[in-house]
Design a protein around this motif. Structure first.
Motif, PDB file in Angstrom:
ATOM      1  N   LEU A 129      15.280 -10.086   3.699  1.00  0.00           N
ATOM      2  CA  LEU A 129      15.791  -8.980   4.493  1.00  0.00           C
ATOM      3  C   LEU A 129      16.152  -9.468   5.899  1.00  0.00           C
ATOM      4  N   ASN A 130      17.290  -9.006   6.392  1.00  0.00           N
ATOM      5  CA  ASN A 130      17.689  -9.371   7.756  1.00  0.00           C
ATOM      6  C   ASN A 130      16.756  -8.760   8.796  1.00  0.00           C
ATOM      7  N   ARG A 131      16.195  -7.606   8.475  1.00  0.00           N
ATOM      8  CA  ARG A 131      15.307  -6.923   9.412  1.00  0.00           C
ATOM      9  C   ARG A 131      13.856  -7.362   9.188  1.00  0.00           C
ATOM     10  N   LYS A 132      13.205  -7.765  10.268  1.00  0.00           N
ATOM     11  CA  LYS A 132      11.798  -8.139  10.180  1.00  0.00           C
ATOM     12  C   LYS A 132      10.940  -6.893  10.355  1.00  0.00           C
ATOM     13  N   LEU A 133       9.940  -6.748   9.490  1.00  0.00           N
ATOM     14  CA  LEU A 133       9.104  -5.548   9.492  1.00  0.00           C
ATOM     15  C   LEU A 133       7.631  -5.948   9.387  1.00  0.00           C
ATOM     16  N   SER A 134       6.848  -5.515  10.338  1.00  0.00           N
ATOM     17  CA  SER A 134       5.415  -5.823  10.303  1.00  0.00           C
ATOM     18  C   SER A 134       4.704  -4.874   9.344  1.00  0.00           C
ATOM     19  N   HIS A 135       3.492  -5.256   8.944  1.00  0.00           N
ATOM     20  CA  HIS A 135       2.682  -4.380   8.098  1.00  0.00           C
ATOM     21  C   HIS A 135       2.456  -3.036   8.790  1.00  0.00           C
TER      22      HIS A 135
ATOM     23  N   GLY B 152      -3.622  11.057  18.164  1.00  0.00           N
ATOM     24  CA  GLY B 152      -3.365   9.869  18.961  1.00  0.00           C
ATOM     25  C   GLY B 152      -2.755   8.732  18.173  1.00  0.00           C
ATOM     26  N   LYS B 153      -2.533   8.948  16.862  1.00  0.00           N
ATOM     27  CA  LYS B 153      -1.966   7.909  16.017  1.00  0.00           C
ATOM     28  C   LYS B 153      -0.461   7.859  16.197  1.00  0.00           C
ATOM     29  N   GLU B 154       0.063   6.640  16.366  1.00  0.00           N
ATOM     30  CA  GLU B 154       1.507   6.451  16.494  1.00  0.00           C
ATOM     31  C   GLU B 154       2.142   6.364  15.108  1.00  0.00           C
ATOM     32  N   THR B 155       3.228   7.094  14.915  1.00  0.00           N
ATOM     33  CA  THR B 155       3.948   7.081  13.639  1.00  0.00           C
ATOM     34  C   THR B 155       5.366   6.588  13.871  1.00  0.00           C
TER      35      THR B 155
ATOM     36  N   ILE C  57       5.632  -0.808   8.579  1.00  0.00           N
ATOM     37  CA  ILE C  57       5.826  -0.296   7.220  1.00  0.00           C
ATOM     38  C   ILE C  57       4.798   0.778   6.906  1.00  0.00           C
ATOM     39  N   ALA C  58       3.539   0.520   7.255  1.00  0.00           N
ATOM     40  CA  ALA C  58       2.472   1.484   6.977  1.00  0.00           C
ATOM     41  C   ALA C  58       2.750   2.826   7.656  1.00  0.00           C
ATOM     42  N   CYS C  59       3.185   2.787   8.921  1.00  0.00           N
ATOM     43  CA  CYS C  59       3.502   4.019   9.647  1.00  0.00           C
ATOM     44  C   CYS C  59       4.682   4.744   9.019  1.00  0.00           C
ATOM     45  N   SER C  60       5.630   3.986   8.495  1.00  0.00           N
ATOM     46  CA  SER C  60       6.844   4.583   7.934  1.00  0.00           C
ATOM     47  C   SER C  60       6.601   5.305   6.621  1.00  0.00           C
ATOM     48  N   ILE C  61       5.645   4.832   5.826  1.00  0.00           N
ATOM     49  CA  ILE C  61       5.453   5.426   4.502  1.00  0.00           C
ATOM     50  C   ILE C  61       4.120   6.170   4.367  1.00  0.00           C
ATOM     51  N   GLY C  62       3.419   6.344   5.482  1.00  0.00           N
ATOM     52  CA  GLY C  62       2.239   7.186   5.476  1.00  0.00           C
ATOM     53  C   GLY C  62       1.004   6.598   4.821  1.00  0.00           C
ATOM     54  N   ILE C  63       0.776   5.283   5.007  1.00  0.00           N
ATOM     55  CA  ILE C  63      -0.431   4.654   4.481  1.00  0.00           C
ATOM     56  C   ILE C  63      -1.104   3.883   5.610  1.00  0.00           C
ATOM     57  N   THR C  64      -2.287   3.353   5.341  1.00  0.00           N
ATOM     58  CA  THR C  64      -2.991   2.575   6.359  1.00  0.00           C
ATOM     59  C   THR C  64      -2.492   1.136   6.354  1.00  0.00           C
ATOM     60  N   TYR C  65      -2.770   0.455   7.453  1.00  0.00           N
ATOM     61  CA  TYR C  65      -2.428  -0.968   7.551  1.00  0.00           C
ATOM     62  C   TYR C  65      -3.079  -1.752   6.414  1.00  0.00           C
TER      63      TYR C  65
ATOM     64  N   ILE D 240       4.918  13.245  -0.261  1.00  0.00           N
ATOM     65  CA  ILE D 240       4.113  14.267  -0.923  1.00  0.00           C
ATOM     66  C   ILE D 240       3.807  13.898  -2.367  1.00  0.00           C
ATOM     67  N   SER D 241       4.817  13.373  -3.065  1.00  0.00           N
ATOM     68  CA  SER D 241       4.694  13.261  -4.525  1.00  0.00           C
ATOM     69  C   SER D 241       4.608  11.850  -5.090  1.00  0.00           C
ATOM     70  N   GLU D 242       5.089  10.838  -4.373  1.00  0.00           N
ATOM     71  CA  GLU D 242       5.139   9.499  -4.949  1.00  0.00           C
ATOM     72  C   GLU D 242       3.901   8.685  -4.612  1.00  0.00           C
ATOM     73  N   ARG D 243       3.567   7.775  -5.520  1.00  0.00           N
ATOM     74  CA  ARG D 243       2.462   6.855  -5.269  1.00  0.00           C
ATOM     75  C   ARG D 243       2.850   5.898  -4.145  1.00  0.00           C
ATOM     76  N   ALA D 244       1.858   5.339  -3.462  1.00  0.00           N
ATOM     77  CA  ALA D 244       2.097   4.478  -2.306  1.00  0.00           C
ATOM     78  C   ALA D 244       2.949   3.266  -2.665  1.00  0.00           C
ATOM     79  N   ILE D 245       2.722   2.677  -3.830  1.00  0.00           N
ATOM     80  CA  ILE D 245       3.461   1.478  -4.204  1.00  0.00           C
ATOM     81  C   ILE D 245       4.939   1.789  -4.422  1.00  0.00           C
ATOM     82  N   VAL D 246       5.234   2.986  -4.933  1.00  0.00           N
ATOM     83  CA  VAL D 246       6.621   3.410  -5.132  1.00  0.00           C
ATOM     84  C   VAL D 246       7.276   3.660  -3.781  1.00  0.00           C
TER      85      VAL D 246
END
Length: 244
Positions: A188-194, A80-83, A197-205, A158-164
């Motif tokens: 950045l011209n594009r506004k991005l919410s937490h 049920g999680k939105e990605t 970004i979290a959904c895009s890189i596979g981490i929690t809010y 799969i391989s990179e740390r979250a900060i990278v």
């Protein structure tokens, strides 16, 4: 039940040659070829947060291009999680299965801003490709680039740390949407919410918020999703794994 989103769009009849000339895949295409496409081209207007297509909807056989605005592509997982899969910027083509697949929307497409979507009938596009084969090459280049980006994203998850992953994502967004120079850095011209970004890189809010706090000397995050890069050199070193 699948819908046909194109039938519910607010369609503008004033499609001009200039609209087609703004699309990268039609760069250097002769004007007479664009005139032939014009009658089979429609402009569709969407309001912010309006849904263009739901995941699984049957798409009409057309080429879909975002002319103005910004779109997001999302999917709902088995939990049920939105990605957030990706965002679409002006000039990009999307909804590839409408032309090259099963005609089903692979994700839910939503307007992030008031947006204009230009569509071209499949048969008209094929006629243009017969006359100007370079159009097909440019379309293939677009999807090849997108495939490489997908492979890179999977590798990073799969391989990179979250900060990278975070800094590389921001580098990509800066390259795609551009930046505005200010007194403190480049915004950045594009506004991005937490959440986006979290959904895009596979981490929690929560982890996303924590990482921005950790990078406060390199990246500034302001309410509303405004992101400013304060130190590009440091950002590059983090992306390359040179420093933690």
């Amino acid at each position: 039940m699948a819908t046909q989103p194109c039938n519910s769009m607010n369609i503008s009849q004033s499609v001009r040659i200039e609209h087609l000339e703004e699309i990268p895949i039609f760069t250097d295409v002769p004007t007479h070829a664009l005139i032939q496409l014009q009658s089979q081209t429609h402009l569709h207007l969407y309001s912010k947060e309006e849904t263009i297509a739901l995941e699984g909807d049957r798409l009409l056989p057309k080429l879909y291009v975002l002319l103005q605005g910004s779109l997001r592509l999302t999917r709902i997982g088995t939990t049920g999680k939105e990605t957030l899969l990706r965002t679409i910027s002006a000039g990009e083509i999307f909804a590839a299965p409408a032309l090259f697949g099963d005609a089903l929307a692979p994700a839910t497409i939503t307007a992030m801003l008031d947006s204009q979507v230009l569509t071209i009938e499949q048969e008209a596009l094929l006629d243009s490709i017969r006359q100007t084969p370079e159009i097909a090459i440019r379309i293939l280049e677009v999807y090849n680039q997108r495939l490489q980006q997908m492979h890179s994203s999977i590798h990073n998850l799969i391989s990179e740390r979250a900060i990278v992953r975070l800094v590389r994502f921001l580098q990509y967004q800066a390259a795609q949407s551009g930046t505005i120079s200010g007194s403190k850095g480049e915004q950045l011209n594009r506004k991005l919410s937490h959440h986006q970004i979290a959904c895009s890189i596979g981490i929690t809010y929560e982890e996303c918020v924590r990482l921005f706090g950790q990078l406060k000397d390199v990246i500034s995050y302001h309410r509303g999703g405004m992101i400013t890069v304060l130190d590009w050199e440091m950002l590059m070193e983090i992306a390359n794994g040179t420093i933690d």
